[in-house]
Design a protein around this motif. Structure first.
Motif, short mmCIF file in Angstrom:
data_model
loop_
_atom_site.label_atom_id
_atom_site.label_comp_id
_atom_site.label_asym_id
_atom_site.label_seq_id
_atom_site.Cartn_x
_atom_site.Cartn_y
_atom_site.Cartn_z
N GLY B 207 0.83 -1.21 0.00
CA GLY B 207 0.00 0.00 0.00
C GLY B 207 0.85 1.25 0.00
N LEU B 208 0.22 2.37 0.28
CA LEU B 208 0.91 3.65 0.29
C LEU B 208 1.67 3.82 1.61
N GLU B 209 2.99 3.92 1.53
CA GLU B 209 3.79 4.03 2.75
C GLU B 209 4.16 5.48 3.03
N THR B 210 4.11 5.86 4.30
CA THR B 210 4.53 7.20 4.71
C THR B 210 5.81 7.08 5.53
N ARG B 211 6.80 7.85 5.16
CA ARG B 211 8.04 7.87 5.93
C ARG B 211 8.36 9.28 6.38
N LEU B 212 8.87 9.38 7.60
CA LEU B 212 9.34 10.65 8.15
C LEU B 212 10.82 10.48 8.38
N ASN B 213 11.62 11.24 7.64
CA ASN B 213 13.07 11.12 7.77
C ASN B 213 13.53 9.66 7.62
N GLY B 214 12.87 8.94 6.74
CA GLY B 214 13.25 7.55 6.48
C GLY B 214 12.58 6.54 7.41
N VAL B 215 11.90 7.01 8.45
CA VAL B 215 11.26 6.09 9.40
C VAL B 215 9.82 5.82 8.96
N LEU B 216 9.49 4.56 8.77
CA LEU B 216 8.14 4.20 8.34
C LEU B 216 7.15 4.48 9.46
N ILE B 217 6.11 5.31 9.20
CA ILE B 217 5.15 5.59 10.26
C ILE B 217 3.74 5.09 9.94
N ASP B 218 3.49 4.76 8.68
CA ASP B 218 2.17 4.20 8.36
C ASP B 218 2.16 3.58 6.98
N GLU B 224 -8.18 2.89 2.06
CA GLU B 224 -8.17 3.53 3.37
C GLU B 224 -7.95 5.03 3.22
N ASN B 225 -8.67 5.82 4.02
CA ASN B 225 -8.45 7.26 3.99
C ASN B 225 -7.13 7.60 4.68
N ALA B 226 -6.47 8.62 4.16
CA ALA B 226 -5.18 9.00 4.73
C ALA B 226 -5.33 10.22 5.63
N GLY B 227 -4.26 10.51 6.37
CA GLY B 227 -4.24 11.70 7.22
C GLY B 227 -2.94 12.43 7.02
N TYR B 228 -2.71 13.46 7.83
CA TYR B 228 -1.43 14.16 7.76
C TYR B 228 -0.32 13.23 8.27
N PRO B 229 0.89 13.38 7.73
CA PRO B 229 1.98 12.46 8.08
C PRO B 229 2.64 12.80 9.41
#
Lengths: 161, 331
Positions: B207-218, B224-229
């Motif tokens: 699925g759609l992966e969210t990373r913050l500074n390389g760290v997977l957070i979701d 599925e609906n998304a939110g702010y990262p």
């Protein structure tokens, strides 16, 4: 007027969906970048789009298969060289892009609903969004604005069906 | 009841005014405000234009200078207060106690609103800010239940403003540094939670992966609906189960409580979203204007219309809304 715009949207959309993806390159790219340069000349001079210097932004209209690759050099938007991967990508279908352009829908809303997606460097995509939001819409002629709204509304219905 | 609306750009400010805002709040384009994003907010030229449009329409302009000043660059925050005073803004919204002292001393005529970021949740806290800095209004943190809001309103000598609608975060208001553990920057210090330069969205097999500074957070499945990262809304494996450990992506919507808030004497309702587009501002301001007008007319007879609920839900983070802490009878 309403009936005419309805059939234009409907026929145009079906035609576009069939034909455009077959073309190797969207023929409107040169004209579109020219239009951006004339419409946004003041903003370009003020340096508001300097964040795009030597960066490649790729905008994909998913249903029509249109891919617009734009960069900036000096005081101008330019076509991005082929074969070089984009630094930032934005994609959505034509109805959703028109909904954003006509002020009907908020990009964050479409993003939450997974109708708009961002890739690559998020900061470029976000800054583009904010810069476009801040443009003075009164510069767009009233008739063009109204036309945009009509087509956006119509396309939203066509795509939903 | 005053309707206080967000604007991150001139077109958004116009959308707010056109759709019935009584007051609009803006920020300057730097880290002195908590929506410090590229391309957003007002430089001096646009702030002047904003003021002109507000004055022409007989509304109010507030300037949010709601982050905490850093010891080595306090001058930037002072300058922001000076700029707001120079503009003749109707109020500044401040959180930093040092900055409040400066504003009070340097610009005694400038109205001060206590930011939600100051996190004042008790009558003695509000009274302290009133006595020390002469604050005119306080924005209440979103951690209070309706009963607590009512009790505060009964005791408070300053005007109270509460949140009506907007994206929710973990609500450790004024104290949240979660973002900085991963990105080095946080809302209260740098005006930005999850700075865009650290955010990466990637389509992967799961699925759609969210990373913050390389760290997977979701990771979001297709529908599925998304939110702010933000870190607080990420999903993590806790006790062997992948879940929203801290907060779900959602928006607060207190519209159903409008009659109670009005009866309690709440003077203003705040809408969140300076980072959103004029299209969002137009839709939610129009909806809240209609609702507030209805409450003023019908009092306790008020009920939330389906069309209002639909518009607000549609524009919500994660496409869902909640009454949040307002609805915590145990609190």
């Amino acid at each position: 007027m309403l009936a005419v715009s309805k059939s234009i949207s409907r026929i145009g959309y079906r035609f576009g969906c069939k034909i455009l993806p077959l073309l190797p390159k969207w023929p409107g790219e040169v004209a579109f970048i020219k239009l951006l340069n004339t419409q946004l000349s003041e903003e370009l001079e003020d340096g508001l789009f300097d964040f795009l210097d030597e960066q490649i932004l790729e905008v994909t209209v998913t249903d029509l298969g249109i891919r617009l690759r734009v960069s900036k050099r000096g005081d101008q938007f330019v076509r991005a060289p082929a074969g070089v991967p984009a630094d930032s990508t934005i994609s959505a279908n034509s109805a959703d892009f028109l909904a954003i352009a006509s002020g009907r829908e908020d990009p964050d809303t479409l993003f939450f609903q997974r109708r708009l997606s961002l890739g690559g460097q998020t900061e470029i995509g976000l800054t583009v969004k904010n810069r476009l939001d801040a443009l003075d819409r009164s510069r767009i002629p009233q008739w063009a604005q109204r036309g945009l709204e009509l087509i956006a509304a119509e396309l939203a219905a066509v795509v939903a069906n | 009841m005053e309707l206080v609306c967000p604007a991150g750009s001139l077109p958004a400010l116009e959308a707010a005014v056109d759709n019935g805002a009584d007051a609009v709040y803006i920020g300057f384009n730097d880290e002195t405000n908590a929506r410090n994003f590229g391309g957003l907010n007002f430089n001096d030229k646009n702030a002047l234009r904003a003021l002109e449009r507000i004055r022409n329409r007989g509304r109010k302009l507030f300037v949010a200078i709601n982050t905490y000043a850093k010891p080595d660059s306090f001058a930037r925050w002072q300058a922001a207060v000076d700029r707001a005073a120079g503009l003749n803004a109707d109020a500044v919204i401040l959180a930093d106690i040092g900055l409040m002292g400066y504003a009070r001393e340097r610009h005694p005529e400038l109205a001060l609103h206590l930011s939600v970021q100051a996190s004042a949740t008790s009558a003695p806290a509000l009274e302290f800010y009133r006595q020390q800095f002469g604050i005119r209004r306080a924005v209440l943190p979103r951690v209070l239940s309706l009963k607590q809001v009512q009790q505060l309103a009964a005791a408070s000598k300053v005007e109270l403003e509460v949140f009506g609608f907007g994206s929710l975060c973990i609500m450790a208001e004024g104290r949240c540094h979660l973002s900085s553990y991963v990105t080095g920057e946080s809302p209260n210090q740098n005006g930005v939670c999850s700075p865009a330069k650290t955010v990466e969205w990637r389509n992967a097999a799961g699925g759609l992966e969210t990373r913050l500074n390389g760290v997977l957070i979701d990771r979001f499945a297709e529908n599925e609906n998304a939110g702010y990262p933000t870190l607080c809304k990420g999903r993590f494996i806790v006790d062997g189960k992948r879940q929203h450990a801290l907060e779900e992506p959602t928006s607060l919507n207190s519209m159903a409580l409008l009659p109670e808030l009005k009866a309690a004497g709440i003077q203003a309702i705040k809408l969140e979203g300076r980072q959103r587009s004029p299209a969002y501002v137009a839709q939610i301001v129009r909806t809240w204007r209609e609702a507030i007008d209805e409450v003023l007319q019908r009092g306790a007879d008020f009920s939330v219309k389906d069309s209002w609920r639909d518009t607000l839900s549609k524009n919500s983070e994660g496409k869902q809304t909640t009454l949040g802490a307002y609805d915590r009878p145990w609190q």
